[in-house]
Design a protein around this motif. Structure first.
Motif, PDB file in Angstrom:
ATOM      1  N   THR A 159     -28.176  25.081 -11.731  1.00  0.00           N
ATOM      2  CA  THR A 159     -28.203  26.486 -11.381  1.00  0.00           C
ATOM      3  C   THR A 159     -29.581  27.090 -11.625  1.00  0.00           C
ATOM      4  OG1 THR A 159     -25.902  26.629 -12.110  1.00  0.00           O
ATOM      5  CG2 THR A 159     -27.074  28.711 -11.810  1.00  0.00           C
ATOM      6  N   PHE A 214     -18.863  27.100 -15.306  1.00  0.00           N
ATOM      7  CA  PHE A 214     -18.846  28.055 -16.414  1.00  0.00           C
ATOM      8  C   PHE A 214     -17.550  28.857 -16.450  1.00  0.00           C
ATOM      9  CE2 PHE A 214     -23.534  28.146 -15.345  1.00  0.00           C
ATOM     10  CZ  PHE A 214     -23.821  27.155 -16.261  1.00  0.00           C
ATOM     11  N   GLU A 224     -25.585  28.667 -21.568  1.00  0.00           N
ATOM     12  CA  GLU A 224     -25.074  28.202 -20.272  1.00  0.00           C
ATOM     13  C   GLU A 224     -26.110  27.350 -19.564  1.00  0.00           C
ATOM     14  OE1 GLU A 224     -23.662  31.494 -17.983  1.00  0.00           O
ATOM     15  OE2 GLU A 224     -21.711  31.465 -18.981  1.00  0.00           O
ATOM     16  N   ALA A 225     -27.367  27.804 -19.628  1.00  0.00           N
ATOM     17  CA  ALA A 225     -28.439  27.021 -18.999  1.00  0.00           C
ATOM     18  C   ALA A 225     -28.491  25.637 -19.642  1.00  0.00           C
ATOM     19  CB  ALA A 225     -29.780  27.742 -19.149  1.00  0.00           C
ATOM     20  N   GLY A 226     -28.282  25.577 -20.945  1.00  0.00           N
ATOM     21  CA  GLY A 226     -28.272  24.290 -21.641  1.00  0.00           C
ATOM     22  C   GLY A 226     -27.159  23.386 -21.140  1.00  0.00           C
ATOM     23  N   PHE A 278     -36.196  19.454 -19.657  1.00  0.00           N
ATOM     24  CA  PHE A 278     -35.020  19.542 -20.541  1.00  0.00           C
ATOM     25  C   PHE A 278     -33.809  18.776 -20.008  1.00  0.00           C
ATOM     26  CE2 PHE A 278     -31.254  21.531 -22.376  1.00  0.00           C
ATOM     27  CZ  PHE A 278     -31.588  21.537 -23.715  1.00  0.00           C
ATOM     28  N   ARG A 280     -37.069  23.473 -13.045  1.00  0.00           N
ATOM     29  CA  ARG A 280     -36.185  22.983 -14.094  1.00  0.00           C
ATOM     30  C   ARG A 280     -34.843  22.555 -13.523  1.00  0.00           C
ATOM     31  NH1 ARG A 280     -33.994  26.922 -18.794  1.00  0.00           N
ATOM     32  NH2 ARG A 280     -32.780  27.676 -17.018  1.00  0.00           N
ATOM     33  N   ASP A 294     -30.024  35.519 -26.025  1.00  0.00           N
ATOM     34  CA  ASP A 294     -29.459  35.633 -24.687  1.00  0.00           C
ATOM     35  C   ASP A 294     -28.518  34.440 -24.471  1.00  0.00           C
ATOM     36  OD1 ASP A 294     -28.903  35.669 -22.026  1.00  0.00           O
ATOM     37  OD2 ASP A 294     -30.957  35.329 -21.356  1.00  0.00           O
ATOM     38  N   MET A 349     -31.916  15.571 -21.737  1.00  0.00           N
ATOM     39  CA  MET A 349     -30.507  15.573 -22.115  1.00  0.00           C
ATOM     40  C   MET A 349     -29.744  14.437 -21.428  1.00  0.00           C
ATOM     41  SD  MET A 349     -30.165  17.882 -24.342  1.00  0.00           S
ATOM     42  CE  MET A 349     -31.841  17.660 -24.885  1.00  0.00           C
ATOM     43  N   PHE A 407     -30.708  30.602 -12.511  1.00  0.00           N
ATOM     44  CA  PHE A 407     -30.059  31.839 -12.928  1.00  0.00           C
ATOM     45  C   PHE A 407     -30.845  33.046 -12.437  1.00  0.00           C
ATOM     46  CE2 PHE A 407     -28.587  28.592 -15.748  1.00  0.00           C
ATOM     47  CZ  PHE A 407     -27.263  28.910 -15.975  1.00  0.00           C
ATOM     48  N   ALA A 437     -33.224  32.583 -17.309  1.00  0.00           N
ATOM     49  CA  ALA A 437     -32.722  31.912 -18.516  1.00  0.00           C
ATOM     50  C   ALA A 437     -33.600  30.742 -18.925  1.00  0.00           C
ATOM     51  CB  ALA A 437     -31.265  31.461 -18.323  1.00  0.00           C
ATOM     52  N   LEU A 438     -34.905  30.962 -18.929  1.00  0.00           N
ATOM     53  CA  LEU A 438     -35.821  29.913 -19.407  1.00  0.00           C
ATOM     54  C   LEU A 438     -35.763  29.873 -20.928  1.00  0.00           C
ATOM     55  CD1 LEU A 438     -38.893  30.599 -17.106  1.00  0.00           C
ATOM     56  CD2 LEU A 438     -37.090  28.888 -16.821  1.00  0.00           C
ATOM     57  N   PHE A 439     -35.990  28.693 -21.503  1.00  0.00           N
ATOM     58  CA  PHE A 439     -35.950  28.574 -22.960  1.00  0.00           C
ATOM     59  C   PHE A 439     -37.259  29.113 -23.537  1.00  0.00           C
ATOM     60  CE2 PHE A 439     -33.401  24.813 -21.456  1.00  0.00           C
ATOM     61  CZ  PHE A 439     -32.186  25.468 -21.592  1.00  0.00           C
ATOM     62  N   GLN A 456     -26.957  33.424 -22.105  1.00  0.00           N
ATOM     63  CA  GLN A 456     -27.103  32.706 -20.853  1.00  0.00           C
ATOM     64  C   GLN A 456     -27.909  31.422 -21.087  1.00  0.00           C
ATOM     65  OE1 GLN A 456     -28.467  34.776 -17.085  1.00  0.00           O
ATOM     66  NE2 GLN A 456     -26.501  33.837 -16.726  1.00  0.00           N
ATOM     67  N   LEU A 457     -28.740  31.421 -22.146  1.00  0.00           N
ATOM     68  CA  LEU A 457     -29.502  30.220 -22.464  1.00  0.00           C
ATOM     69  C   LEU A 457     -28.568  29.069 -22.825  1.00  0.00           C
ATOM     70  CD1 LEU A 457     -32.460  31.638 -24.583  1.00  0.00           C
ATOM     71  CD2 LEU A 457     -32.391  31.110 -22.152  1.00  0.00           C
ATOM     72  N   SER A 491     -31.528  35.739 -14.013  1.00  0.00           N
ATOM     73  CA  SER A 491     -32.525  36.174 -14.995  1.00  0.00           C
ATOM     74  C   SER A 491     -33.369  34.994 -15.470  1.00  0.00           C
ATOM     75  CB  SER A 491     -31.830  36.826 -16.173  1.00  0.00           C
ATOM     76  OG  SER A 491     -30.878  35.922 -16.706  1.00  0.00           O
TER      77      SER A 491
END
Ligand SMILES: Nc1ncnc2c1ncn2[C@@H]1O[C@H](COP(=O)(O)OP(=O)(O)OP(=O)(O)O)[C@@H](O)[C@H]1O
Ligand SMILES: [Mg+2]
Lengths: 301, 366
Positions: free
Chosen positions: B93, B66, A201-203, B112, B160, A196, B116, B95, B99-101, A198-199, B97
């Motif tokens: 953001t 983005f 982008e999340a990063g 996370f 997060r 995905d 970073m 998201f 967008a969890l890792f 989007q991950l 959905s």
């Protein structure tokens, strides 16, 4: 309840009966030859090839030792072991090269629009339409002294004399790399394809730079594909026979050639069989280590 | 002992102020945003509201970094940020959905951003613990995210995004995947977090009720354009045009003409209704807008009523929606409190009169 579990049991029985033919085929054509090879490795060689039906550990002993010609004492000899180690080294370098080239390729493919992806997969599999021997000879033509690589480099004035690539270690590794690259690309591709994005982008959103996103997000998620790809490249590279034979010119033996040699020219079937068993054991140990380290991820693409 | 996130935020009031200046976005030949200008104040709960495809996500993605803008610029606390990559913007953001890792634990997900940013291990551990407590997930810190329910994943995504203490938090329909009960609980939760942490929230939704209950201010969008920005009350009570009135809550529209004095509205069937003085409405073709709860049913004709017949009555617990067919093909919805009585006595086809109070009706252009 009772009726239900009866049906389930009945179902399982039927299923088991239906799988019987394939189990039989696997047994007959997979396990039986293996058992024969195993049995041969514990016998004595016959003079004109074949085996004498007599139990002996001689073949395994001669992997590490040589018998003195005169007094028959055992002397340690690293000849075979070195070939074995060299093979492992070649296979490892080929696997790493495949990974280095294969990962960006797979990533590129997986980030194409969905409609184009199948086209890329098809392109990657095209080499498999011809057989390994043909592809290896093609490599030979490319890297030989008057082949396109040397001709090109000389025409550009980068070199004066052709590079002696053919019949070198480089040639063998290049051949292995080329032969098995798709085995690396495809599993990695299939693990990133479902990724995905989007991950990513999340990063970025959470302050990760490019390489941090690669290291902390993309690589871990592609890991199962990388492991599968590495196993799929390493195993055939380790047992390769055609590639070193043609591109190494017989000067740089790999374990595969050594085994072939025992069955043909040397007429020492038990030794060849023993080498095969050692090779298999080595691969098996690697696989078991891998599975124990990543119980769930190993071998899923 | 470190200061708690809450105290720190309350002391500094760090919520960022965003300025969106005439931002236009082209996707090829399609204009997704058309000269959108917005001011989002510090510590504000700001909502972007509009139908599907109106450009809410596009605007949010441009604020996050983005997506680049074709024209215009975006400023955070007065500094242009349009050319900064997402990882250099103090904006996070949540998201849609989540967008969890998937390969990380809940705690690793929450930590996370801090990792970073190169924060110290101990600080990360502290903040993660505090964030998880804040969203009431401290007992699940070591779970893999795949083992969580939708509502729990939502909270992890929130924790997060909050953990690095952004100046602005962007939320793209964060509640749309949750069922009603959970959604209402999360609405209250979000509002509480926003107030406690002192972070500006930009919240995207296409649910007008959600927008009305949660926001300090709302921007209503349609087809890439900004129609109206204002408090929930502004938007609900004083919609600027028919689209906004229609989109926010239920509204009855009556077509007709406004006379020169601006105080008498004539319907298509010739009925005359007195309306409150309208500042900006011109004489001529106009639409009268009025909310269902502002209409009343009366037994006999009097001033400012329209004759009609009951079409149906739909029971909604505390109130009922009464559908009335008036002369000239005009259909009106009237919301009556059930506690007032009399609603249950209404019968289909029964003649009735609808009173349109002069002080609550609005005249709209177009
Ligand atoms: N990458 C893109 N390329 C082309 N068109 C796009 C792209 N992203 C969005 N669009 C178009 O821009 C318009 C606005 O999209 P956007 O996602 O911002 O809508 P939205 O308001 O968030 O809608 P929803 O409520 O459905 O999420 C849509 O018509 C969409 O098709
Ligand atoms: Mg959207």
């Amino acid at each position: 309840m009772a009726a239900h579990s009866d049906i389930v049991r009945q179902d399982l029985k039927t299923q088991r009966r239906l799988t019987l033919p394939s189990v039989a085929v696997i047994f007959l054509f997979g396990l039986v030859p293996l058992l024969i090879v195993m049995a041969y490795s514990f016998m004595k060689p016959a003079v004109y090839g074949g085996v004498e039906p007599e139990l002996s550990l001689e073949a395994y002993v001669s992997f590490l030792f040589q018998r003195d010609l005169f007094d028959d004492t055992l002397v340690f000899s690293a000849d075979y072991l070195l070939i074995f180690l060299r093979t492992a080294l070649f296979a490892m370098v080929a696997t790493l090269t495949c990974l280095l080239i294969g990962f960006p390729t797979a990533y590129y493919m997986a980030t194409r629009p969905e409609s184009q992806r199948n086209r890329w997969v098809l392109l990657i599999t095209i080499p498999f339409w011809s057989n390994l021997l043909v592809r290896t000879i093609a490599i030979l033509f490319i890297i030989r002294d008057d082949g396109p690589i040397n001709a090109g480099l000389m025409a550009l004035g980068i070199i004066d004399a052709p590079l002696p690539i053919l019949f070198s270690n480089t040639a063998i590794v290049a051949g292995l790399f080329y032969s098995f690259l798709p085995f690396m690309i495809l599993p990695i591709y299939s693990s990133i394809e479902r990724f995905d994005f989007q991950l990513v982008e999340a990063g970025y959103d959470l302050y990760a730079r490019r390489w941090q996103v690669l290291r902390h997000i993309i690589l871990p998620i592609a890991k199962p594909g990388i492991i599968t790809g590495s196993v799929l490249v390493f195993i055939p590279a380790f047992g390769a026979y055609v590639t070193p034979l043609i591109l190494g010119g017989g000067n740089h033996m790999m374990i595969g050639d050594l085994i072939a040699l025992q069955f043909r020219a040397a007429r020492n079937w038990p030794l060849g069989a023993a080498f095969s068993m050692i090779l298999m054991a080595f691969v098996l140990i690697l696989l078991i280590l891998q599975i124990r380290k990543n119980p769930r991820e190993a071998l899923h693409g | 002992m470190r200061q708690s996130v809450r105290q720190e935020a309350a002391q500094t009031g760090r919520g960022g102020a965003l300025s969106v200046e005439a931002v236009t976005k082209w996707f090829g030949t399609y204009r997704a945003l058309d000269a959108v200008s917005l001011e989002i104040r510090s510590n504000e709960f700001f909502t972007l509201l509009g139908p599907s495809g109106c450009g809410k996500t596009t605007l949010l993605r441009m604020i996050a970094g983005f997506e680049s803008s074709s024209e215009g610029r975006i400023l955070l606390d007065g500094n242009p940020i349009s050319s900064l990559p997402p990882y250099e913007r103090p904006i996070n953001t949540v998201f849609q959905s989540y967008a969890l890792f998937p390969h990380m634990t809940v705690a690793a997900n929450v930590g996370f951003g801090l990792k970073m940013q190169g924060r110290a291990e101990a600080e990360i551990a502290d903040t993660v613990r505090e964030m998880l407590r804040l969203v009431q997930l401290d007992h699940l810190a070591e779970r893999k995210v795949a083992q969580l329910s939708g509502g729990q994943q939502q909270r992890v995504a929130l924790a997060r995004a909050l953990a690095p203490r952004p100046k602005v938090l962007l939320l793209d329909e964060p509640l749309s995947a949750l069922d009603l009960k959970l959604r209402q609980a999360m609405q209250i939760e979000l509002k509480r977090l926003q107030r406690e942490l002192g972070i500006s929230f930009v919240f995207v939704t296409h649910d007008q009720e959600e927008a009305l209950t949660m926001s300090d201010r709302i921007a209503v969008m349609s087809e890439g354009r900004l129609l109206q920005v204002g408090s929930p009350e502004d938007i609900y009570e004083r919609p600027v045009n028919r689209f906004v009135a229609d989109f926010i809550g239920e509204t009855n529209f009556i077509e007709g003409t406004l006379d020169k004095t601006g105080s008498v509205f004539t319907t298509r069937t010739g009925a005359k209704l007195r309306v409150g003085k309208q500042g900006d409405a011109d004489a001529g073709e106009a639409t009268l807008a009025i909310r269902p709860e502002q209409l009343h049913l009366v037994k006999s004709a009097k001033q400012n009523t329209l004759p009609g017949a009951i079409e149906s009555v739909v029971y909604f617990g505390t109130d009922s929606h009464v559908y009335v067919r008036c002369d000239g093909g005009l259909n009106l919805v009237v919301r009556e409190q059930n506690s007032r009585g009399g609603v249950s006595a209404l019968r289909e086809g029964q003649p009735i009169h609808v009173e349109v109070p002069a002080d609550t009706s609005r005249i709209l252009k177009g």
